[in-house]
Design a protein around this motif. Structure first.
Motif, mmCIF file in Angstrom:
data_model
loop_
_atom_site.group_PDB
_atom_site.id
_atom_site.type_symbol
_atom_site.label_atom_id
_atom_site.label_comp_id
_atom_site.label_asym_id
_atom_site.label_seq_id
_atom_site.Cartn_x
_atom_site.Cartn_y
_atom_site.Cartn_z
ATOM 1 N N TRP A 41 2.374 2.057 -3.513
ATOM 2 C CA TRP A 41 1.388 2.679 -4.405
ATOM 3 C C TRP A 41 1.072 4.099 -3.966
ATOM 4 O O TRP A 41 0.883 4.997 -4.808
ATOM 5 N N GLN A 42 0.984 4.343 -2.673
ATOM 6 C CA GLN A 42 0.659 5.683 -2.201
ATOM 7 C C GLN A 42 1.754 6.681 -2.557
ATOM 8 O O GLN A 42 1.457 7.813 -2.979
ATOM 9 N N ALA A 67 -3.748 -0.992 -8.309
ATOM 10 C CA ALA A 67 -3.439 -1.363 -6.927
ATOM 11 C C ALA A 67 -4.641 -2.011 -6.250
ATOM 12 O O ALA A 67 -4.503 -3.028 -5.545
ATOM 13 N N ALA A 68 -5.838 -1.434 -6.456
ATOM 14 C CA ALA A 68 -7.035 -2.005 -5.848
ATOM 15 C C ALA A 68 -7.350 -3.379 -6.429
ATOM 16 O O ALA A 68 -7.741 -4.305 -5.703
ATOM 17 N N ARG A 78 -5.035 -5.987 -4.910
ATOM 18 C CA ARG A 78 -5.362 -6.366 -3.536
ATOM 19 C C ARG A 78 -6.631 -7.218 -3.477
ATOM 20 O O ARG A 78 -6.680 -8.212 -2.754
ATOM 21 N N THR A 91 -5.932 2.163 -2.496
ATOM 22 C CA THR A 91 -4.854 1.176 -2.564
ATOM 23 C C THR A 91 -4.753 0.328 -1.308
ATOM 24 O O THR A 91 -4.066 -0.704 -1.338
ATOM 25 N N ALA A 140 -4.032 3.711 -9.260
ATOM 26 C CA ALA A 140 -4.890 3.396 -8.114
ATOM 27 C C ALA A 140 -5.786 2.205 -8.409
ATOM 28 O O ALA A 140 -5.968 1.316 -7.556
ATOM 29 N N ALA A 194 0.828 -1.208 0.000
ATOM 30 C CA ALA A 194 0.000 0.000 0.000
ATOM 31 C C ALA A 194 0.865 1.263 0.000
ATOM 32 O O ALA A 194 0.575 2.225 -0.727
#
Length: 526
Positions: free
Chosen positions: A86-87, A286-287, A290, A153, A283, A83
């Motif tokens: 990605w942030q 990334a989602a 996950r 994320t 974003a 996380a």
């Protein structure tokens, strides 16, 4: 009746709180700072300080992370290295996007309409332009979008995923509609983006409802456990998983959920197109990573058909349609559709390598996207009376740009070569690690199609390079294009060009960092 005060670990959420807190403060700035120029300067400073502070805080959290990470907000948010990686990436795009938002022409014209709440071409808009009004609300809107993407994320619950989706989507719908020129195109793109976005959000919510009905929970870990304990494949679980993935594929811009992309890219203010093209895709990827690896990992065999079909369709349609485009922004929009297919190639077989390959791929793609649109924002049409108009986005207008501005033409060529995946650029390394992840799980036929699509896509990238350097300016059109100089836009061009070269020549440190982040705190791949 007794009330138990909830305990929330705020420290792991510090980067997110900095950005959202600055966005709230920026709304107050809109109310209390009346002078447009001063308000614009305050908003720019506040945005840059907040984004840089949040990035620094995320880096410190990375270095001091205790164990695999932290689960907060009743297990709905997970702060792990995946996380945080990605942030930081989204915050970098946020800084570059903010600089583009603040860029102006020599005449002081910015990319946004002075009054976005009125009809295009109306008397009110004309008067607002004459009086020097400025839509400085774009800065807090961008901060809210960045905050929503950062949350996107890290969430590990489908309902909270929907909340994060709306937090960053709603500001983008508004920003797309605020172009200073070509206002009707801007409104059309925003309307299509909004309507299709609402439709995709509804699909995601239906999927969450199906999964809740089948497993009794919307938490990723609970859904994963429900899949593991189900006798065979539950049709309700499979339908819910497909609908959730479809909702996320819309944000990535994959076929057949891509129809908003060309209109939104073309109609939006160019700084918004740059920010949206880089940050939103990162974003959403990334989602998707996950939710796939933490919730749907047990459905790898059942979901493979969806990944393969959408990846192939995106690569082929994006490449073929981009070949016939005559508008540069639409060409890059369909290029982004093809890149959505390349992103999905890394998901084939759900390889562990995707967790480290995709952040690098999105970093390379995002930097080239930001840089390319920063160049476009400085190549403008010029009227016969000498007035500088909007961006020159017709391909023919870029003929001879190498003689007019060797710096901008050279930078644009570099970004196009990175899109094509040419060696010694970041794009080559990004495609290599993404395709290698798919090959590790035996998806070599999909990689072969991706390589062929990449080779075909190189044609429309090289076509523009030939126009810039090997084609003379059409007779009588020598003064039809003006090269603008905006310090903020030039900074973005130089920074992104340097990073594209650096990541292409010395990718080791960044790859190592992403490999360190390639472990999820929760899930079957963790």
């Amino acid at each position: 009746m007794t009330f138990t005060t909830p305990e929330i670990a705020w420290a792991p959420l510090a980067p997110l709180m900095i950005v959202l807190g600055a966005a709230a403060a920026a709304i107050l700035v809109e109310s209390f700072v009346r002078a447009p120029e001063r308000r614009r300067a305050v908003q720019l400073l506040l945005s840059l300080v907040a984004l840089l502070a949040a990035a620094g805080t995320a880096v410190v959290q990375w270095a001091t992370l205790d164990g695999a990470g932290t689960v907060v907000l009743a297990d709905m948010v997970t702060v792990d290295r995946q996380a945080l990686a990605w942030q930081v990436l989204i915050l970098v795009f946020g800084v570059l996007g903010t600089l583009l938002f603040a860029s102006r022409t020599r005449a002081g014209e910015e990319a946004f309409t002075p009054l976005g709440s009125v009809a295009p071409g109306s008397t009110e808009e004309t008067l607002a332009r004459r009086k020097g009004f400025q839509v400085t609300e774009v800065f807090p809107l961008a901060l809210f979008a960045v905050g929503g993407m950062m949350l996107f994320t890290a969430v590990t619950d489908l309902i909270f995923l929907f909340v994060a989706l709306e937090v960053f989507s709603l500001p983008l719908y508004i920003l797309v509609a605020l172009a200073r020129r070509r206002r009707f195109l801007s409104h059309e793109g925003a309307l299509k983006y909004f309507l299709l976005g609402a439709f995709s959000s509804a699909i995601l919510l239906f999927g969450a409802a199906f999964l809740y009905g089948a497993t009794g929970t919307t938490a990723y870990a609970g859904i994963s456990a429900g899949i593991a304990t189900a006798a065979g494949v539950d049709p309700l679980i499979l339908a819910g998983a497909v609908m959730v993935i479809v909702g996320l594929l819309f944000k990535i811009g994959a076929v057949p959920f891509h129809s908003w992309t060309p209109d939104a890219y073309q109609g939006a203010p160019t700084p918004v197109t740059a920010f949206m093209g880089a940050a939103t895709k990162a974003a959403a990827t990334a989602a998707l990573l996950r939710v796939v690896y933490e919730a749907f990992y047990g459905l790898e065999w059942e979901l493979s058909w969806l990944i393969w079909i959408v990846a192939i369709a995106s690569m082929l349609l994006g490449t073929v349609v981009a070949l016939v485009q005559t508008d540069l922004k639409r060409m890059l929009a369909y290029s982004s559709v093809a890149h959505a297919g390349f992103i999905l190639v890394a998901f084939a077989g759900f390889p562990d390598g995707a967790l480290s390959a995709l952040p690098f791929y999105l970093a390379s793609y995002g930097l080239a996207t930001m840089g390319a649109f920063a160049v476009i924002s400085q190549v403008r049409e010029k009227a016969e009376d000498g007035a500088v108009l909007g961006e020159a986005t017709r391909l023919g207008q870029w003929a001879g740009l190498g003689r007019r501005s060797p710096l901008l033409a050279g930078a644009m060529a570099l970004f196009l070569l990175s899109f094509a995946g040419i060696p010694l650029t970041a794009g080559f390394i990004g495609k290599f690690v993404a395709f290698a992840a798919a090959v590790s799980e035996g998806a070599w036929p999909l990689v072969l199609i991706a390589v062929i699509a990449s080779a075909a896509a190189a044609f429309f990238y090289v076509r523009l390079i030939v126009l810039m350097f090997l084609t003379d300016v059409p007779e009588g059109q020598e003064d039809a294009v003006e090269i603008e100089f905006s310090p903020y836009a030039r900074i973005v061009v130089l920074v992104t060009a340097a990073l594209v070269i650096l990541l292409g020549i010395v990718p080791g440190p960044v790859l190592s960092a992403f490999e360190n982040a390639g472990v999820l705190l929760l899930g079957a791949a963790g």
